[in-house]
Design an enzyme around this catalytic site. Structure first.
Site, mmCIF file in Angstrom:
data_model
loop_
_atom_site.group_PDB
_atom_site.id
_atom_site.type_symbol
_atom_site.label_atom_id
_atom_site.label_comp_id
_atom_site.label_asym_id
_atom_site.label_seq_id
_atom_site.Cartn_x
_atom_site.Cartn_y
_atom_site.Cartn_z
ATOM 1 N N HIS A 76 -30.143 2.506 23.572
ATOM 2 C CA HIS A 76 -29.757 2.928 22.600
ATOM 3 C C HIS A 76 -29.974 4.052 21.786
ATOM 4 C CE1 HIS A 76 -34.408 3.294 21.946
ATOM 5 N NE2 HIS A 76 -34.004 2.899 20.896
ATOM 6 N N ASP A 216 -33.422 -0.750 29.219
ATOM 7 C CA ASP A 216 -32.660 0.408 28.021
ATOM 8 C C ASP A 216 -33.369 1.730 28.867
ATOM 9 O OD1 ASP A 216 -32.454 1.033 25.413
ATOM 10 O OD2 ASP A 216 -33.785 0.215 24.234
ATOM 11 N N SER A 636 -38.448 7.189 21.520
ATOM 12 C CA SER A 636 -37.451 6.537 21.838
ATOM 13 C C SER A 636 -36.578 7.376 22.888
ATOM 14 C CB SER A 636 -36.087 5.779 21.117
ATOM 15 O OG SER A 636 -36.686 5.022 20.031
#
Length: 700
Positions: A76, A216, A636
Site C-alpha cells: 500500500h 502487504d 507502514s
C-alpha cells in the site's frame, strides 16, 4: 532545561523512542530478549541499524535488504507507483509486476527515500533569546529565526554535496527541539509487486482487522551515481550501496518472542486534554459519513468498469484507510472511556496545580481555547472532507496557484489520466449537500445559499458547475490554455470551477483560519506549560515523545489478544486462512491461480513450516503475525526485527481496536500487524518467479 530523564524512568512496551537516546531503554529491551547494543541501533561514527531504514516517499517507511540497494516496503506504500504504471494492457494491480532484470525496473518520478544521517538535541540553540514574557507570536518568530540559523549551520559542512536536507522538530509541545539531518535519494525504481489479491488481499473489508492474510509488500531499488551519491534518474545510475542492510531471519517467531519496530511513526497525541478527545469524538462521525458517501459512489463505478477500477484504485484506498481508522478510533475511545479517564486525571492534576503558580489555571485556559475554536473546527471538517475533496477543486487550486504566480497552467495530463468527471460530479453533489445541510451560515460563503436556491437545488447547482467549467474536460482546458495569454488568463480566472473554489477558499481564509490560528496559538502556549506540569506531577510516568514522522524505535513481543469475552485471537495466520477466504466472485478475495496451485500441490519449497507434529506433520506457510509494538501511521513498511536485529516481518497495520492508540495506548488490546518475512520470500520466489532477488539477501 527541564528534566528529560523523567521521560525514561518508567519502562514498558508502550512508547516510541528516539534512537539517539535508546541507551536509556536498552536494559529493559535486553530483559525482554534484545541481544544487541544501543550503538548497534544508532551510531553516527559507524554503520548501524538506522542506516538500513528510510523514510519512503513522504509518509511510509522502508528497509534495505541487500548490498545492492534492494528495498522492501508495503504494497500500500508503493500502491500509487504500481497504479501509475498500470493500464488495461499492463494491469500490474491485478497481475502483479516483477522485473526480471535491472533494465526492466521501472522509474518513479517524484518518489524519494531519505536516510537519517544524525539527530541532535538543539533545544538550547532554538530557545536562545526566548523570554518567558514574550507573546506567542513574537516567541514563534524568534524560534523560527533560530531554527533557520541551526539548519544553516548543520548544512554548512555538506555544502556542495547533493541530497542533504535538515529539519528541526519540536518534541513535548515545544519544550525540546531536535535536529534531524537526512540524505535523500530520488532515483527509486519499482522492482516487484505481488498481485493485489495478495498485496491487498481482503481490501477494505479486512483493513485494520484480525485475523489478517495480506501479503502487504512491494520491492523497490535505490539508485545512485557512480560515486554512490544522490542523482536524478539516469540510465547510467547504479544500485545504491548501503552502509548497512538487514539480514533476513527464516527461523520464524513464537508467541512471546521479542520484536522491535524501527520506523517513522506519523502523529500521536498521547498527552492532550479531555477537550481534545471530545473534539475528535465529535468530528469523526461527520468525516466518516462524508467519506462513506464518496466511497459508495467510487466503489460502484469501479465495480462496473475495469478501466475505472484501475484509475480509482489508489484514490479509493486512500479514502478508505482513514475512514475505517476513524471508526475504530471512536469505538476504542468509547470502550476505554478515554474521555472520562482524561477528566478524572485533570481533576487530580488541578488539585496538585493549585499549589503550583506556574501550572494553576492551565487546564481552564486550554478548555477556553478549545471552546473558542470548536465552531470553526466543526465547519473546517466540511471544507476539508467536503468541498476541498471534490477532485475538480484540486485542479482549480492548481490553476489558481499558477495564475497568482503569473504563470500559465500546464494541463496536468496525469490528473486526467485517472479522472472521470461523472464520478466527480456525483461526489460533488453528495459533498455540497453535506455542506449546505450542516455548516452554520456564519461559516458559509456569501451568496452560496442564494446560488443553490436560484439553481433549484444541489444537483442543478453542481450540474451547472461541471457543464460550464473548462476544467472538467481535458480537451476544453487544453484549447483554452492555447489561446493568446491575455485571453487565456481572463477565461481561466472567470472559469466557474475557479470561481467556485475561490469563493470557498476565501471564506475559509477569512472566517475559519483566523479563529483556528488564534486558538492554536493559545493551545501551543498552554500545552507547553501543561506538558511540563504533567512530567512534574507524575515523575515516574513513561513520557515518550509524541510521534512526528521522525525515526523511532518501538519494542514489544509477539502476542495474541482477547477482543471480547470468550474470544482469543492467536498471533499468527497461515496460508490456510487465505484459501478459506478464497472467492473468485469478489475481486479482493480472488486468490491468484498460482497461489491456489501452490496450496493444492503443497509446493512451498524452503518456506514450508510444520504446524503439525513430528509424527503427523502438516506443512503450511505463515502469513502474518501480531505483536505489542506501539505503532501508528508512517510505520507502514517499517522493518520488524528480532533480538539480533534480523528482519522477521514488515509492519503494515494495527488491529481495529488499536486505532485509538494515537490518543490512548491500551496494552491489552493494542497490536501491530506484520507480514511474515517468510511469506514475502515465498511470494517472491513461488508466485513472482523472482528468486534471484532472494539471492541478493543475507538469509539466516
Amino acid at each position: 532545561m527541564w528534566c528529560l530523564s523523567a521521560a525514561f524512568s518508567a519502562l514498558a512496551d508502550e512508547g516510541m523512542w528516539l534512537p539517539s537516546l535508546i541507551g536509556r531503554q536498552v536494559d529493559d529491551m535486553k530483559a525482554k530478549g534484545f541481544r544487541l547494543t544501543a550503538e548497534d541501533i544508532y551510531s553516527v561514527n559507524q554503520a548501524s541499524l538506522k542506516d538500513a531504514v528510510v523514510l519512503f516517499g513522504r509518509g511510509c517507511t522502508g528497509e534495505l535488504v541487500s548490498p545492492e540497494g534492494l528495498l522492501l516496503t508495503n504494497h500500500h506504500c508503493g500502491y500509487g507507483q504500481i497504479q501509475s504504471h498500470s493500464s488495461l494492457q499492463h494491469d500490474y494491480l491485478t497481475d502483479g509486476f516483477w522485473a526480471m532484470s535491472r533494465e526492466e525496473e521501472l522509474p518513479n518520478p517524484g518518489l524519494t527515500v531519505s536516510f537519517l544521517v544524525r539527530m541532535e538535541d538543539v533545544t538550547d540553540r532554538v530557545l536562545a533569546g526566548v523570554k518567558d514574557d514574550m507573546d506567542e507570536t513574537r516567541r514563534q518568530k524568534k524560534i523560527a529565526a533560530n531554527i533557520e540559523r541551526v539548519k544553516e549551520r548543520a548544512l554548512k559542512e555538506y555544502k556542495g554535496q547533493k541530497g542533504y536536507e535538515v529539519s528541526v522538530e519540536s518534541l513535548y509541545y515545544g519544550n525540546q527541539y531536535f535536529l534531524f539531518l537526512f540524505r535523500t535519494y530520488g532515483d527509486v525504481r519499482l522492482v516487484g509487486a505481488p498481485p493485489s489479491a495478495i498485496g491487498k488481499f481482503g481490501g477494505d473489508t479486512d483493513n485494520w482487522m484480525w485475523p489478517r492474510h495480506t501479503g502487504d509488500f512491494s520491492v523497490f531499488r535505490i539508485y545512485a551515481d557512480a560515486d554512490n551519491q544522490p542523482a536524478d534518474y539516469s540510465p547510467d545510475n547504479v544500485p545504491y550501496r548501503p552502509r548497512h542492510w538487514f539480514p533476513v531471519s527464516t527461523a520464524g517467531m513464537d508467541e512471546g518472542d521479542f520484536t522491535f519496530v524501527y520506523g517513522c511513526p506519523g502523529s500521536t497525541r498521547e498527552y492532550v486534554t479531555s477537550d481534545h478527545v471530545a473534539r475528535v469524538m465529535a468530528s469523526n462521525p461527520n468525516k466518516i459519513r462524508m467519506r462513506t458517501e464518496r466511497l459508495d459512489i467510487i466503489n460502484a463505478a469501479m465495480a462496473a468498469d475495469p478501466a475505472v477500477r484501475i484509475k480509482y484504485a489508489s484514490k479509493a484506498a486512500n479514502i478508505a484507510n482513514a475512514w475505517k481508522k476513524w471508526q475504530g478510533e471512536s469505538l476504542g475511545l468509547e470502550r476505554l472511556g478515554t474521555l472520562g479517564k482524561k477528566r478524572a486525571y485533570e481533576e487530580r492534576f488541578a488539585r496538585w496545580a493549585a499549589g503550583q503558580p506556574e501550572y494553576a489555571g492551565v487546564l481552564e485556559r486550554l478548555r477556553s481555547a478549545y471552546e473558542a475554536g470548536n465552531g470553526a473546527s466543526y465547519a473546517a471538517d466540511f471544507y476539508t472532507e467536503g468541498i476541498f475533496s471534490i477532485e475538480l477543486m484540486s485542479l482549480a487550486n492548481y490553476v489558481t496557484v499558477a495564475l497568482e504566480a503569473g504563470e500559465m497552467p500546464v494541463v496536468p495530463g496525469l490528473f486526467y489520466k485517472d479522472y472521470e468527471p461523472e464520478i466527480d460530479r456525483q461526489v460533488a453533489c453528495a459533498l455540497v449537500r453535506e455542506f449546505a445541510e450542516h455548516v452554520p451560515a456564519v461559516f458559509m460563503p456569501d451568496g452560496f445559499a442564494e446560488g443553490l436556491a436560484e439553481a433549484g437545488g444541489v444537483e442543478e447547482y453542481v450540474g451547472r458547475l461541471f457543464d460550464r467549467s473548462a476544467l472538467a474536460d481535458s480537451a476544453r482546458l487544453a484549447a483554452l490554455t492555447a489561446l493568446p495569454r491575455k485571453e487565456a488568463v481572463a477565461a481561466l480566472t472567470a472559469d466557474p470551477a475557479v470561481e467556485f473554489y475561490a469563493m470557498f477558499a476565501d471564506t475559509y481564509r477569512q472566517r475559519i483560519s483566523p479563529v483556528l490560528e488564534e486558538a492554536d496559538r493559545t493551545l501551543a502556549r498552554e500545552y507547553r506549560t501543561y506538558m511540563r506540569g504533567q512530567m512534574e506531577f507524575e515523575p515516574e510516568r513513561n513520557f515518550y515523545p509524541d510521534a512526528n514522522l521522525t525515526l523511532r524505535v518501538a519494542y514489544g513481543a509477539v502476542e495474541g489478544y482477547n477482543p471480547e469475552d470468550g474470544v482469543r485471537h492467536l498471533p499468527v495466520t497461515t496460508l490456510e486462512g487465505i484459501i478459506a477466504k478464497d472467492n473468485p466472485d469478489i475481486y479482493d478475495y480472488d486468490v491468484p491461480d498460482a497461489l491456489r496451485r501452490c496450496y493444492e500441490e503443497k509446493d512451498y519449497g524452503r518456506w514450508a513450516v510444520n504446524v503439525g507434529t513430528e509424527e503427523e506433520p502438516y506443512y503450511t506457510v505463515p502469513v502474518a503475525f501480531l505483536a505489542t509494538n506501539h505503532t501508528t501511521g508512517g510505520n507502514s513498511g517499517s522493518p520488524v526485527l528480532n533480538g539480533d536485529g534480523e528482519l522477521v516481518g514488515i509492519n503494515f497495520d494495527r488491529t481495529w481496536l488499536s486505532t485509538m492508540s494515537d490518543l490512548e495506548f491500551d496494552p491489552a488490546m493494542c497490536r501491530n500487524i506484520s507480514v511474515d518475512i517468510r511469506y514475502v520470500l515465498f511470494v517472491i520466489e513461488k508466485i513472482g518467479g523472482a528468486g534471484y532477488l532472494i539471492d541478493e539477501m543475507t538469509l539466516r
